[in-house]
Write a protein that holds these residues in place. Structure first.
Motif, mmCIF file in Angstrom:
data_model
loop_
_atom_site.group_PDB
_atom_site.id
_atom_site.type_symbol
_atom_site.label_atom_id
_atom_site.label_comp_id
_atom_site.label_asym_id
_atom_site.label_seq_id
_atom_site.Cartn_x
_atom_site.Cartn_y
_atom_site.Cartn_z
ATOM 1 N N GLN A 110 -2.036 -2.883 -5.929
ATOM 2 C CA GLN A 110 -1.362 -1.503 -5.697
ATOM 3 C C GLN A 110 -0.152 -1.326 -5.046
ATOM 4 O O GLN A 110 0.726 -0.800 -5.645
ATOM 5 N N ARG A 111 -0.055 -2.223 -4.029
ATOM 6 C CA ARG A 111 1.504 -2.126 -3.333
ATOM 7 C C ARG A 111 2.371 -2.777 -4.227
ATOM 8 O O ARG A 111 3.557 -1.987 -4.211
ATOM 9 N N GLN A 156 -3.282 0.354 0.883
ATOM 10 C CA GLN A 156 -3.600 -0.108 -0.552
ATOM 11 C C GLN A 156 -3.793 -1.491 -0.669
ATOM 12 O O GLN A 156 -3.309 -2.245 0.087
ATOM 13 N N SER A 157 -4.417 -1.913 -1.815
ATOM 14 C CA SER A 157 -4.463 -3.361 -2.045
ATOM 15 C C SER A 157 -3.067 -4.100 -2.446
ATOM 16 O O SER A 157 -1.918 -3.316 -2.741
#
Length: 145
Positions: free
Chosen positions: A28-29, A24-25
């Protein structure tokens, strides 16, 4: 295999959690980590919690790895890029949430501690969690480190 060590990344559950984060980006993380902490705090370490203690430990270790004092934590070697997984600087609110989630998900009388058969490994797990707290606490209290 289950659990093979006492570090925050030393279980299948933690590795699955980290594998999900790795893809994930950073934004998102952060959302996944925050949701993990929020769920742990709201559910208060219930045995029917939707978040497992190993996930909370892994999430807290990801946050700790992204503060200067946590970059050299031994378990970072397993995921060398983990120190770049979150945007800097880590906010006091996130560090504080990590500590609260650890306390909620790992109560002293909880099943996680009773699940350790070997007292030495239980001690090692406690030391790893204490190290996470020592890295996160100054950030959570608003100190830059």
């Amino acid at each position: 295999m289950g659990t093979w060590g006492s570090g925050p990344f030393d279980s299948d559950t933690a590795e699955d959690f980290l594998d999900e984060l790795e893809e994930q980006s950073a934004l998102q993380r952060l959302a996944v980590v925050e949701k993990t902490f929020r769920s742990a705090i709201e559910e208060g370490g219930s045995s029917s919690s939707s978040v497992l203690p190993e996930e909370v430990m892994a999430a807290a270790a990801v946050v700790a790895a992204n503060v200067p004092a946590g970059r050299s934590l031994a378990w970072n070697e397993e995921y060398p890029s983990v120190t770049e997984w979150l945007a800097k600087p880590i906010t006091p609110a996130l560090a504080s949430s990590a500590i609260q989630a650890l306390e909620a998900a790992l109560p002293t009388d909880g099943w996680f501690w009773r699940s350790w058969v070997d007292a030495e490994e239980r001690s090692e797990a406690q030391a790893a969690i204490d190290r996470l707290r020592s890295v996160l606490r100054p950030i959570g209290e608003g100190e830059s480190r």
